[in-house]
Scaffold this motif. Structure first.
Motif, PDB file in Angstrom:
ATOM      1  N   LEU A 199       0.809  -1.215   0.000  1.00 24.72           N
ATOM      2  CA  LEU A 199       0.000   0.000   0.000  1.00 24.72           C
ATOM      3  C   LEU A 199       0.844   1.267   0.000  1.00 24.72           C
ATOM      4  CD1 LEU A 199      -2.615  -1.212   2.635  1.00 24.72           C
ATOM      5  CD2 LEU A 199      -3.135  -0.680   0.234  1.00 24.72           C
ATOM      6  N   GLY A 200       2.126   1.127   0.321  1.00 28.23           N
ATOM      7  CA  GLY A 200       2.995   2.287   0.377  1.00 28.23           C
ATOM      8  C   GLY A 200       2.812   3.121   1.629  1.00 28.23           C
ATOM      9  N   ILE A 201       2.434   2.452   2.725  1.00 22.40           N
ATOM     10  CA  ILE A 201       2.263   3.129   4.003  1.00 22.40           C
ATOM     11  C   ILE A 201       3.066   2.388   5.058  1.00 22.40           C
ATOM     12  CG2 ILE A 201      -0.030   4.009   3.406  1.00 22.40           C
ATOM     13  CD1 ILE A 201      -1.238   1.739   5.081  1.00 22.40           C
ATOM     14  N   SER A 202       3.169   2.966   6.254  1.00 18.89           N
ATOM     15  CA  SER A 202       3.890   2.296   7.333  1.00 18.89           C
ATOM     16  C   SER A 202       2.988   1.251   7.980  1.00 18.89           C
ATOM     17  CB  SER A 202       4.343   3.308   8.386  1.00 18.89           C
ATOM     18  OG  SER A 202       3.219   3.850   9.067  1.00 18.89           O
ATOM     19  N   GLN A 203       3.626   0.271   8.623  1.00 21.31           N
ATOM     20  CA  GLN A 203       2.840  -0.760   9.305  1.00 21.31           C
ATOM     21  C   GLN A 203       1.997  -0.172  10.441  1.00 21.31           C
ATOM     22  OE1 GLN A 203       4.968  -4.371  10.177  1.00 21.31           O
ATOM     23  NE2 GLN A 203       3.490  -5.020  11.736  1.00 21.31           N
ATOM     24  N   PRO A 204       2.523   0.767  11.254  1.00 19.47           N
ATOM     25  CA  PRO A 204       1.673   1.372  12.286  1.00 19.47           C
ATOM     26  C   PRO A 204       0.451   2.085  11.710  1.00 19.47           C
ATOM     27  CG  PRO A 204       3.979   1.778  12.781  1.00 19.47           C
ATOM     28  CD  PRO A 204       3.937   1.179  11.399  1.00 19.47           C
ATOM     29  N   THR A 205       0.628   2.720  10.543  1.00 17.01           N
ATOM     30  CA  THR A 205      -0.512   3.390   9.902  1.00 17.01           C
ATOM     31  C   THR A 205      -1.579   2.377   9.498  1.00 17.01           C
ATOM     32  OG1 THR A 205       0.874   5.182   9.057  1.00 17.01           O
ATOM     33  CG2 THR A 205      -1.226   4.820   7.943  1.00 17.01           C
ATOM     34  N   LEU A 206      -1.140   1.247   8.943  1.00 19.55           N
ATOM     35  CA  LEU A 206      -2.090   0.193   8.561  1.00 19.55           C
ATOM     36  C   LEU A 206      -2.791  -0.373   9.790  1.00 19.55           C
ATOM     37  CD1 LEU A 206      -3.391  -1.802   6.590  1.00 19.55           C
ATOM     38  CD2 LEU A 206      -1.331  -3.231   6.789  1.00 19.55           C
ATOM     39  N   SER A 207      -2.034  -0.686  10.827  1.00 19.33           N
ATOM     40  CA  SER A 207      -2.623  -1.252  12.046  1.00 19.33           C
ATOM     41  C   SER A 207      -3.647  -0.299  12.656  1.00 19.33           C
ATOM     42  CB  SER A 207      -1.524  -1.563  13.070  1.00 19.33           C
ATOM     43  OG  SER A 207      -0.638  -2.541  12.571  1.00 19.33           O
TER      44      SER A 207
END
Length: 297
Positions: free
Chosen positions: A24-32
């Motif tokens: 997605l091109g985002i950070s893992q914390p952002t996804l979580s």
């Protein structure tokens, strides 16, 4: 909400937070954080969590179905509005089984001539993966078999019937014959597509009908690899006649009809059934119907 649903679809597809975030091109914390916010908004747990992703809850599975529908509808709406402003433009992602790759230009070339602002990406994969990619909104359409194995809820346009032949080098086994039986072909040194390909499963079935337990000495998921080995004179292969002809090596290979049995299998364009279709998919289905009316050799 739409962005969070798209994140959720990616997570369900990748089954891994880090891989989904990277895609997605985002950070893992952002996804979580987005997934937790979605759970709070819906009031249910969507993901079974532990030290790593462990799957979706029953509620998560149901939300995934809704997410695919909602995200698909949102993309259709955006595409319709873009078409209203600029005319038909955008990008079509098309997946094709290996035996259909040679005929893809018969579809894409006239389409692009009519709609020069549309671009294409074409991927080679197997029939089961095409259905998975459609379901996960990763492709717009696929070229695949229309029978033999379940397709699910798709719209399909039959294009042509795939018929099989023995491909052998000039001077090779049966090269000077008009036809050969499946039983005879089973005794040859064969190179075939890999077992994950529906074409291979079809070929295995027809060999079994002839009483042959086929054991190829070389397997590949690439038709180019297979035809290259046939040209060495050490291997023969079984492939659709239109595929064999598309390589254009008449001075090096012979194409021999296979009989006993003489099967044929329908090939066509498939897209996820949806009302309305996106303008791009609608136009592609229309082009496929035009091609079918003209006939595919």
């Amino acid at each position: 909400m739409i962005d969070k649903l798209e994140y959720f679809i990616a997570l369900a597809r990748e089954r891994h937070f880090a891989r989904a975030a990277e895609e997605l091109g985002i950070s893992q914390p952002t996804l979580s954080a987005a997934i937790r916010q979605l759970e709070e908004q819906l009031g249910v747990m969507l993901v079974i969590r532990g030290s790593r992703f462990q799957g979706l809850t029953p509620e998560g599975q149901r939300v995934l179905e809704w997410a695919r529908r909602i995200v698909g509808d949102a993309r259709t709406m955006r595409e319709e509005m873009r078409t209203a402003r600029k005319g038909l433009s955008g990008h079509i992602r098309l997946a094709a089984i290996p035996t259909t790759l040679s005929m893809v230009p018969r579809l894409t070339a006239p389409f692009q001539e009519k709609h020069p602002d549309v671009t294409f990406s074409v991927f080679s994969t197997n029939s089961l993966q095409i259905l998975s990619l459609l379901e996960n909104l990763e492709i717009d359409a696929g070229l695949t078999y229309l029978e033999n194995e379940p397709l699910g809820r798709v719209t399909s346009v039959p294009l042509y019937a795939e018929r099989y032949c023995l491909i052998t080098s000039k001077g090779g086994p049966f090269a000077d014959q008009a036809e050969v039986t499946w039983k005879q072909a089973g005794d040859l040194r064969l190179c075939l597509l890999t077992a994950d390909m529906q074409n291979r499963r079809i070929i295995n079935r027809h060999f079994a009908e002839a009483g042959v337990d086929v054991k190829p000495t070389l397997e590949s998921n690439s038709m180019i690899v297979i035809i290259s080995h046939v040209r060495t004179g050490r291997w023969c292969s079984i492939m659709p006649r239109n595929v064999a002809k598309s390589f254009g090596f008449p001075e090096e290979i012979s194409i021999v009809s296979l009989v006993e049995p003489e099967p044929h299998h329908s090939i066509g364009l498939v897209a996820t059934h949806r009302e309305p279709f996106t303008p791009l998919v609608s136009a592609l289905l229309h082009e496929a119907r035009n091609l079918a009316e003209k006939g595919v050799d």
